[in-house]
Structures are given as C-alpha cells and as structure tokens.
Design an enzyme around this catalytic site. Structure first.
Site, PDB file in Angstrom:
ATOM      1  N   ASP A 202      -4.483  35.652  95.452  1.00  0.00           N
ATOM      2  CA  ASP A 202      -4.542  36.508  96.632  1.00  0.00           C
ATOM      3  C   ASP A 202      -5.916  37.198  96.707  1.00  0.00           C
ATOM      4  O   ASP A 202      -6.429  37.666  95.691  1.00  0.00           O
ATOM      5  CB  ASP A 202      -3.441  37.564  96.489  1.00  0.00           C
ATOM      6  CG  ASP A 202      -3.274  38.424  97.712  1.00  0.00           C
ATOM      7  OD1 ASP A 202      -3.008  37.849  98.782  1.00  0.00           O
ATOM      8  OD2 ASP A 202      -3.445  39.647  97.614  1.00  0.00           O
ATOM      9  N   GLU A 251      -6.321  24.993  79.081  1.00  0.00           N
ATOM     10  CA  GLU A 251      -5.669  24.975  77.748  1.00  0.00           C
ATOM     11  C   GLU A 251      -4.296  24.336  77.842  1.00  0.00           C
ATOM     12  O   GLU A 251      -3.730  23.908  76.847  1.00  0.00           O
ATOM     13  CB  GLU A 251      -5.474  26.414  77.229  1.00  0.00           C
ATOM     14  CG  GLU A 251      -6.712  27.132  76.782  1.00  0.00           C
ATOM     15  CD  GLU A 251      -6.424  28.629  76.542  1.00  0.00           C
ATOM     16  OE1 GLU A 251      -5.224  28.987  76.361  1.00  0.00           O
ATOM     17  OE2 GLU A 251      -7.381  29.428  76.562  1.00  0.00           O
TER      18      GLU A 251
HETATM   19  C1  BGC Z   1      -1.985  38.342 101.696  1.00  0.00           C
HETATM   20  C2  BGC Z   1      -1.393  39.355 102.608  1.00  0.00           C
HETATM   21  C3  BGC Z   1      -1.546  40.720 101.924  1.00  0.00           C
HETATM   22  C4  BGC Z   1      -2.995  40.975 101.534  1.00  0.00           C
HETATM   23  C5  BGC Z   1      -3.087  42.094 100.535  1.00  0.00           C
HETATM   24  C6  BGC Z   1      -3.450  38.690 101.694  1.00  0.00           C
HETATM   25  O1  BGC Z   1      -4.192  37.732 101.193  1.00  0.00           O
HETATM   26  O2  BGC Z   1      -1.776  36.993 102.149  1.00  0.00           O
HETATM   27  O3  BGC Z   1      -0.051  39.104 102.910  1.00  0.00           O
HETATM   28  O4  BGC Z   1      -1.174  41.734 102.833  1.00  0.00           O
HETATM   29  O5  BGC Z   1      -3.575  39.866 100.915  1.00  0.00           O
HETATM   30  O6  BGC Z   1      -2.523  41.656  99.329  1.00  0.00           O
END
Ligand code: BGC
Length: 516
Positions: A202, A251
C-alpha cells in the site's frame, strides 16, 4: 510451478468487508472468503489478493492497522487466515495479502506509547513528530495536505504535531528509523512463514519523505497524486527498502512476490519499483485512468509495455479496485465494461480483476450519506468520497437483500438491481458477464499466447478501433458508435457482445477475439 507465475497471472482482488459474511454480522469475513474459494477457482483466476483484515479500528476500512500480526475479530482469527491460505493452495490458488507500511493506526502500540511518553522520547522517532510553527507552535510544521483533505498534520495534547498523509488516525512511520525497517522485515517473514505468496504494498511510493520535510508551495498541491516527484511521494529512497525486502522474499521457495501500489508521476518512474532486485509488479494506474478512447488506450498500452520491457518486468492491467469508481460506470455502459475486459485479458502481462467486475456490477451512486463510512479520497482528482460506491457487498443469490452475502444484512445497503446481477442469476447464462469472464479466462489459460510476452503487434484498423495480434489470435475492439467490418473477424473465438448476422462485422462497443 511455472517459473515467473506472476508474469501473466490473473489476480482477483477480494475486499474482505464486502465479499462474503459467514456469521451474519453484516460484515464480510475470512470464513466467508474460505467458503467462496471454489467459486474463485471455477472463475479461473490464478491468485487472490486480500485487502487488509488485520486488527484495526476501521478508520480507513482496515488500511489503518493496529497490529500487523493479528486478525481483527470482525474478520475472524489467525486460524481462519491460515485456513484460507491452506485451502486456496489446495485448490491451486495463490494468496497475496495487503501490506500497509506507510502508516499504522493511531491505536498501534508504538503510536500509543509515543503519545504517552511525550516530546523527545524514543518512540516519537518512529513517526514524524515536530513542534509547530508560529508564536506558540500553533501552526503545522509545513504546508503539506492530506490526501483526504485538510492539513497532513494533527496536534497532540503536549503541543507537538504528527504527520499523516491520509487520515489523522493513520500516523506515517519514519522510514529512516532502523526499528521501523526491522519491524517490517519481521512482518514479511511472519506472513511468508504462514505461506502467503506475496504482498500488495500500500502507498509504496510514500514511505520515504524528503529530508527536512520541506514546504511544497500552494500551487504544487494541485498536482497531488499527479505528474511529478513530491517531497512525500516517489522519493528515490524508497527503492533501498524494496531491495532489502526482495532479499527476504527470495529466501522463500515458491517465488513469493511484491506488488507495488505506486501512484508515480509516470510509467517510467513506476518501472523503477520493478527492477530485477526490487519488486515483481506495479499497478498500471496509467492504464486504469485512461478513458474509453482507442487512441489514448493504444498509447497507454505502448507506453506501459515500453516502460516495463527494459527492467524485465511484466506489465499489469487493472480497470477497477476498492478506491475508484467501477469501470462499468466510468466507461458508461456494461457493453463497454465487457469489451474492456476482453481487451485487458488479451494484453501481455498480469491482469487484475476487482470483485464484482466479473458480474458487471455498476458503481452504486445513490448511497445515503448516513451510511457512508469513507473519508473522502482522491480529492485532488475531483472524486470526493465516492469509494463506498464501489464497495457495496457482492450479490451471490436470491431475490432480496443481502442477496446471499450473509444472513444478517450488509454494512452498506445493496440496490434492488443486485438480484439480477448475482452469481446465481448469471451462472449458466451464456450471455452473462460472469460466463464471459469464465470463458475468457479459460481461453487465456488454454492459449498462453494471450498473456505472454512483452509486446503487442498492432494491426491496421479504422479510427476508433483497436486491433492487435496475440500469437494465433487477433483482438479487435470497436470503440466507435458504429458497426465496423473486419475481414476475418468471423472466425470468432469469443465476443463481448451479441454479433450481427454478418460474422465479419464487429458491433459498436464490442471486442472480439478471433483466429486469423
Ligand atoms: C489504499 C486506500 C487507502 C490509502 C491509505 C491506498 O493505497 O488503496 O484504500 O485509503 O492507501 O492507506
């Protein structure tokens, strides 16, 4: 295992809150996912990406993680997570989990301790705490704004401010700190030991901030998520992190992968995340943000392929996810969404399918404000607070809500049209979107030419029509409002819509795979 399984994999995104609810609390859960793994196997995908199901107060639907090694009780237990992984593997499906390293929840132990211990104490170093500007520190330390709107800083009782690129409930980690770096290598190992096949990372572009956290300048804010390196996005320092993570991934047997969610300013900058010693894939948001326009899509396809080829990484193709308006609504019709699916599934590289797109679900645009649970997102792109609309729980069966999603309602109300779009309503109907996806995925699996390679051979076609060769096949997509005649298209393998009596005619807003 096929070496480089991820190179042409079709990966299905499950949004756990809205996929299947096994205990009747109206919220999806891991046991619900477990029960639907056979459906995903039958659909014909290769892997499943699970959005977060970790301990979280749900300030940002689970992207605010309070414990990276614990399952939130609303989703189940670690046993349930283990069972999903094991049963997916038994079905030949791989599991990718979401990793949220840019920030945690304000309920994470580290952040709570940092608040308790006050300014100048060790835990504060693991975040971005700063004194404010102005006479008594009453102004934020710099002019950055949160993606969700408002300042990217929140002041705590003792007067210091902390940085959060997203919600105030999501304090950003300080990725210069060794404890942060060590913790996430340990979190990777925790899930790799449980058998996961990879991680969707993310905000992969946000971890490292420019030294000194310099002001951005007001007019630059408008370019947020946009077209240039910002002091908090796409900083070169992030690549050192991914090089160290690649060592951990390597790994483990079974080719475990990292997938970057990187909103970088260009495909060339995105390619830096998937160099051979870094991650394996990066979402192609350039393609996702391209409208229903033949010339623009052809350019986006070429730019994506040209950017990834030198680093030896596959392109990825994605039309929808839990953050953007569903593409059936974005493109304006189900016909276009179906044609876009055949276009995507004929391109070289890996394709992502967001839960419900295989059912042709539209964005739900009339959700009453009181049921929305989402901080507004993509403010800079003018899409404000629309995300609940693409997160409405999936219809499985039946004529009344919650349409087989569970026994106890659903956390977002489902529209009446869900009855006709359910898995049950579409299964076995050769005209349905579900059977179109099933057929396309079966053909793609039987004919690896479709997803293979790193180039597309464009063929002559009228304006507004894309035609390209994929081995023995040709994919023709008519994006105009008129029927077009394509000699040879008659030897149809699969079409996204009803064809004319003359087999060589490709109707408007229709894609055809044909042998030629
Ligand atoms: C996610 C979102 C989230 C944001 C903060 C984004 O990349 O896909 O759903 O609100 O990151 O984590």
């Amino acid at each position: 295992t096929r070496s480089g399984w991820w190179r042409d994999a079709v990966i299905y995104q499950v949004y756990p809150r809205s996929f299947a609810d096994s205990n009747g609390d109206g919220m999806g859960d891991l046991a619900g996912i477990r029960g639907r793994l056979p459906y995903l196997k039958e659909l014909g995908v290769d892997a499943v990406w699970l959005s977060p199901f970790y301990a979280s107060p749900q300030a940002d639907a689970g992207y605010d993680v309070a414990d990276y090694r614990a399952i939130d009780p609303m989703f189940g237990t670690l046993h349930d997570a283990d069972a999903v992984i094991r049963e997916a593997h038994a079905l030949g499906l791989r599991i990718i989990v979401d990793l949220v390293p840019n920030h945690c929840s304000d309920q994470h132990e580290w952040f709570k301790q940092a608040l308790r211990e006050g300014p100048g104490t060790p835990l504060r170093e693991r975040f971005h705490f700063r004194p404010g500007k102005g006479e008594s520190g009453e102004q934020p330390p710099n002019d950055w704004e949160s993606i969700f709107g408002g300042p990217a800083w929140t002041r705590v009782a003792d007067g210091e401010w902390y940085l959060h690129l997203f919600a105030p409930e999501q304090p950003d980690f300080n990725w210069e700190h060794p404890a942060v770096q060590d913790e996430f290598r340990s979190v990777l190992r925790f899930w790799l030991d449980l058998g996961v096949d990879g991680f969707r990372i993310d905000v992969a572009h946000g971890l490292v901030k420019a030294a000194g956290l310099p002001d951005l300048g007001r007019d630059e804010q408008l370019k947020l998520l946009g077209n240039q390196v910002l002091p908090f996005f796409d900083q070169d320092g992030v690549h050192e992190i991914y090089r160290s993570w690649r060592k951990v991934l390597d790994e483990y047997a079974g080719e475990r992968i990292g997938v970057a969610e990187a909103w970088a300013p260009s495909v060339a900058r995105t390619a830096l995340y998937v160099r051979r010693d870094e991650l394996h894939q990066a979402f192609n948001f350039h393609y996702l943000t391209t409208g229903w326009d033949a010339a623009a899509l052809r350019a986006a396809v070429d730019e994506s392929l040209d950017a990834m080829r030198p680093v030896g990484a596959p392109t990825t193709w994605v039309l929808s996810n839990h953050d953007v308006v569903r593409h059936r609504t974005r493109f304006g019709s189900l016909a276009r969404a179906r044609a876009a699916a055949l276009l995507m599934l004929a391109l070289p590289g890996s394709a992502y399918v967001y839960q419900g797109e295989e059912l042709g679900l539209p964005e739900v645009t009339d959700l009453p404000d009181e049921v929305r649970q989402d901080p507004s997102f993509f403010k800079a792109n003018g899409q404000d607070g629309l995300r609940d609309g693409c997160r409405v729980p999936i219809p499985w069966s039946g004529d009344t809500a919650p349409y087989g999603f569970g026994e106890g309602g659903s956390w977002l109300p489902q529209p009446a049209e869900w009855a006709g779009l359910s898995v049950e309503a579409q299964t076995g109907d050769p005209e349905s979107t579900l059977e179109l996806y099933r057929a396309a995925l079966r053909i793609r699996r039987e004919h690896p030419d479709l997803g293979a390679g790193d180039a597309v051979e464009w063929l002559e076609a009228p304006e507004g029509v894309l035609a390209f060769r994929r081995g023995a096949f040709v994919c023709t997509v008519n994006m105009t409002e008129e029927d077009v005649r394509i000699p040879g298209a008659g030897s149809v393998l699969l079409a996204s819509g009803e064809l004319r009596s003359d087999p060589d005619v490709v109707p408007a807003d229709t894609a055809v795979w044909w042998q030629g």
